[in-house]
Design an enzyme around this catalytic site. Structure first.
Site, PDB file in Angstrom:
ATOM      1  N   HIS A 103       0.820  -1.216   0.000  1.00 27.37           N
ATOM      2  CA  HIS A 103       0.000   0.000   0.000  1.00 27.37           C
ATOM      3  C   HIS A 103       0.851   1.262   0.000  1.00 27.37           C
ATOM      4  O   HIS A 103       0.409   2.314  -0.433  1.00 27.37           O
ATOM      5  CB  HIS A 103      -0.913   0.039   1.230  1.00 27.37           C
ATOM      6  CG  HIS A 103      -1.936  -1.031   1.257  1.00 27.37           C
ATOM      7  ND1 HIS A 103      -2.940  -1.136   0.312  1.00 27.37           N
ATOM      8  CD2 HIS A 103      -2.132  -2.073   2.098  1.00 27.37           C
ATOM      9  CE1 HIS A 103      -3.708  -2.170   0.588  1.00 27.37           C
ATOM     10  NE2 HIS A 103      -3.228  -2.767   1.662  1.00 27.37           N
ATOM     11  N   HIS A 129       5.553   7.351   6.132  1.00 27.65           N
ATOM     12  CA  HIS A 129       5.230   6.723   4.852  1.00 27.65           C
ATOM     13  C   HIS A 129       4.841   7.787   3.840  1.00 27.65           C
ATOM     14  O   HIS A 129       4.746   8.970   4.186  1.00 27.65           O
ATOM     15  CB  HIS A 129       4.098   5.704   5.041  1.00 27.65           C
ATOM     16  CG  HIS A 129       2.831   6.335   5.515  1.00 27.65           C
ATOM     17  ND1 HIS A 129       2.452   6.358   6.830  1.00 27.65           N
ATOM     18  CD2 HIS A 129       1.853   7.015   4.847  1.00 27.65           C
ATOM     19  CE1 HIS A 129       1.307   7.005   6.959  1.00 27.65           C
ATOM     20  NE2 HIS A 129       0.915   7.420   5.766  1.00 27.65           N
ATOM     21  N   HIS A 131       2.552   8.988   0.106  1.00 30.77           N
ATOM     22  CA  HIS A 131       1.460   8.837  -0.854  1.00 30.77           C
ATOM     23  C   HIS A 131       1.906   9.521  -2.137  1.00 30.77           C
ATOM     24  O   HIS A 131       2.503  10.602  -2.085  1.00 30.77           O
ATOM     25  CB  HIS A 131       0.181   9.494  -0.329  1.00 30.77           C
ATOM     26  CG  HIS A 131      -0.275   8.938   0.989  1.00 30.77           C
ATOM     27  ND1 HIS A 131      -1.166   7.895   1.089  1.00 30.77           N
ATOM     28  CD2 HIS A 131       0.048   9.278   2.259  1.00 30.77           C
ATOM     29  CE1 HIS A 131      -1.382   7.614   2.370  1.00 30.77           C
ATOM     30  NE2 HIS A 131      -0.651   8.434   3.108  1.00 30.77           N
ATOM     31  N   GLU A 141      -2.381  13.422  -0.792  1.00 29.35           N
ATOM     32  CA  GLU A 141      -3.727  13.133  -0.291  1.00 29.35           C
ATOM     33  C   GLU A 141      -4.466  14.428  -0.005  1.00 29.35           C
ATOM     34  O   GLU A 141      -5.586  14.625  -0.466  1.00 29.35           O
ATOM     35  CB  GLU A 141      -3.635  12.279   0.983  1.00 29.35           C
ATOM     36  CG  GLU A 141      -3.077  10.903   0.705  1.00 29.35           C
ATOM     37  CD  GLU A 141      -3.669   9.854   1.626  1.00 29.35           C
ATOM     38  OE1 GLU A 141      -3.419   9.940   2.844  1.00 29.35           O
ATOM     39  OE2 GLU A 141      -4.364   8.948   1.127  1.00 29.35           O
ATOM     40  N   HIS A 154       3.852  11.438   5.467  1.00 30.87           N
ATOM     41  CA  HIS A 154       3.150  11.418   6.753  1.00 30.87           C
ATOM     42  C   HIS A 154       4.052  10.813   7.812  1.00 30.87           C
ATOM     43  O   HIS A 154       4.512   9.683   7.644  1.00 30.87           O
ATOM     44  CB  HIS A 154       1.867  10.567   6.644  1.00 30.87           C
ATOM     45  CG  HIS A 154       0.800  11.203   5.816  1.00 30.87           C
ATOM     46  ND1 HIS A 154      -0.229  10.482   5.248  1.00 30.87           N
ATOM     47  CD2 HIS A 154       0.616  12.503   5.454  1.00 30.87           C
ATOM     48  CE1 HIS A 154      -1.018  11.322   4.578  1.00 30.87           C
ATOM     49  NE2 HIS A 154      -0.530  12.542   4.681  1.00 30.87           N
ATOM     50  N   THR A 235      -6.139   7.791   6.830  1.00 30.89           N
ATOM     51  CA  THR A 235      -6.605   7.895   5.440  1.00 30.89           C
ATOM     52  C   THR A 235      -6.706   6.526   4.785  1.00 30.89           C
ATOM     53  O   THR A 235      -6.913   6.428   3.577  1.00 30.89           O
ATOM     54  CB  THR A 235      -5.678   8.800   4.602  1.00 30.89           C
ATOM     55  OG1 THR A 235      -4.395   8.180   4.506  1.00 30.89           O
ATOM     56  CG2 THR A 235      -5.541  10.180   5.243  1.00 30.89           C
TER      57      THR A 235
HETATM   58 ZN   LIG Z   1      -0.681   8.424   5.118  1.00 29.46          ZN
END
Ligand SMILES: [Zn+2]
Ligand SMILES: *[C@@H]1O[C@H](CO)[C@@H](O)[C@H](O)[C@H]1NC(C)=O
Ligand SMILES: *[C@@H]1O[C@H](CO)[C@@H](O)[C@H](O)[C@H]1NC(C)=O
Ligand SMILES: *[C@@H]1O[C@H](CO)[C@@H](O)[C@H](O)[C@H]1NC(C)=O
Length: 382
Positions: A103, A129, A131, A141, A154, A235
């Site tokens: 992910h 991590h 995105h 995000e 994040h 999220t």
């Molecule tokens: Zn995140």
């Protein structure tokens, strides 16, 4: 990797209350995979995010993340305490675990890293991590005035009053996440390279590697002073609404090549490219977004956070009062000017009618017209 960890954490919360001591790494992910057979609901992906709430009820709550930050609607709050980090300057050892969890790309962080100030409690770092999107689609995000940045980092922290991330994740005051927007710059970002150079080692889903510790502070923007703050959620499923979000106004830059490496290297299930791992912005449902700084809009017309018993409200009243005083002053000045002018006109008229009686010449000045001009001006002022 961090995102991965984050996801794993969520899954852990749902799946197993008591897991092995080395939580939030590849092992728990694998445990989760095993549990898929019995509980189908734990599978989720970014392609079907509309359906998350059917298996994870919190995902349809009213305080979900991410959101769009409308810079014209944020509330300047001068009382937001500055964020003070501690222990971010790690040394080469011990090494950090970097994981591709299918992910996200996630880096595990030691509990010596903390947010010491900025919240009511100390918050302990657990993982960070990312995105991202694709070369064509920017994948942050959160959005700023409906614009996505290419990527977003994040850094996930949990309230030190709880034993660990898993326990804290479901508590109202459980989590504090620091978010940074990642854009494209002209130069290679040496700090990001410490993570990105290891990407090829973990391109396969569920793989991890070790990288030397480094100063994690350098992954965040230079300035931490200007940030947005709002109450939101994880999220990813299970979307617990337990996150105090801090999103920095200053952004981070990596080179185009580095961004491409993030977008094009990692694989997810069925050997597909791991990309576009961002959730769509969620509705605010009346939530307020605070800002620690004056945005363009708040400079024009102050939108202070509506809070009781405040200096800020006093500040607003004061400036409102000053405005009134200004208006009154202008009004009085105008009235006096008009009065003087009228008297002058009246006298001139008297003189003129005298003069007219004497000689029948027609005349020179137009008090009516001048008076009209002044009237118009006065309308504008009032
Ligand atoms: Zn995140
Ligand atoms: C987290 O803390 C709780 C409560 O102390 C404990 O039961 C649980 O085993 C811990 N989880 C992990 C993954 O360490
Ligand atoms: C977040 O929620 C807490 C608890 O309800 C509240 O005290 C705080 O003001 C909220 N923060 C923001 C930014 O709305
Ligand atoms: C930072 O704040 C400025 C001023 O309000 C705004 O124009 C800009 O879009 C903001 N950027 C981010 C990433 O918040």
């Amino acid at each position: 990797m961090l995102l991965h960890m984050f996801l794993i954490l969520h899954l852990q919360v749902l799946v197993m209350a008591s897991s092995s001591s080395s939580e939030e790494d590849g092992s728990s992910e694998r445990d989760d995979e095993h549990s898929k057979g019995s509980s189908h609901q734990h599978q989720w992906g970014y392609h079907d995010q509309d359906t998350w709430s059917s298996a994870f009820e919190h995902c349809s709550g009213k305080s979900q993340s991410p959101i769009d930050i409308d810079t014209h609607k944020v509330f300047y709050d001068p009382r937001l305490p500055p964020i003070k980090l501690e222990g971010y300057d790690l040394t080469g050892s011990p090494a950090l675990t970097l994981i591709n969890n299918g992910h996200t790309l996630q880096l595990s962080l030691p509990s010596s890293m903390r947010i010491m100030r900025g919240f009511d409690h100390v918050y302990v770092a657990a993982q960070l991590h990312f995105h991202w999107g694709t070369t064509e689609v920017p994948g942050s995000e959160h959005t700023i005035d409906n614009i996505h940045f290419p990527a977003e980092i994040h850094v996930v922290h949990y309230n030190s009053k709880y034993a660990n991330l898993t326990e804290a994740a479901s508590k109202a005051d459980g989590l504090a996440v620091l978010g940074g927007f990642i854009g494209i710059g002209l130069h290679e970002n040496d700090n990001y390279e410490k993570i990105l150079s290891a990407l090829t080692d973990i391109s396969i889903e569920e793989s991890d590697t070790e990288i030397p510790g480094f100063n994690v502070r350098h992954l965040l923007p230079n300035s931490l002073e200007r940030f947005y703050r709002y109450n939101g959620s994880l999220t990813t499923p299970p979307c617990f609404q337990t996150v105090s979000w801090s999103l920095f106004n200053d952004s981070i830059r990596v080179s185009r090549r580095q961004l491409a490496a993030l977008e094009d290297t990692l694989k997810t299930e069925h050997n597909k490219l791991l990309s576009k791992n961002f959730r769509a912005p969620q509705l605010l449902h009346g939530r307020k977004v605070l800002a620690s700084f004056h945005t363009v809009s708040t400079m024009g017309k102050p939108r202070e956070a509506p809070q009781p018993e405040t200096q800020d409200n006093n500040v607003m009243k004061t400036s409102g009062g000053e405005w009134h005083i200004l208006a009154i002053t202008f009004g009085v000045l105008f009235a006096i000017t008009f009065l003087v002018f009228s008297m002058y006109t009246y006298q001139q008229k008297k003189k003129y009618s005298k003069f007219k009686k004497d000689s029948k010449q027609n005349v020179i000045y137009k008090p009516a017209a001048i008076g009209k001009d002044i009237d118009q001006t006065s309308v504008t002022i009032t």
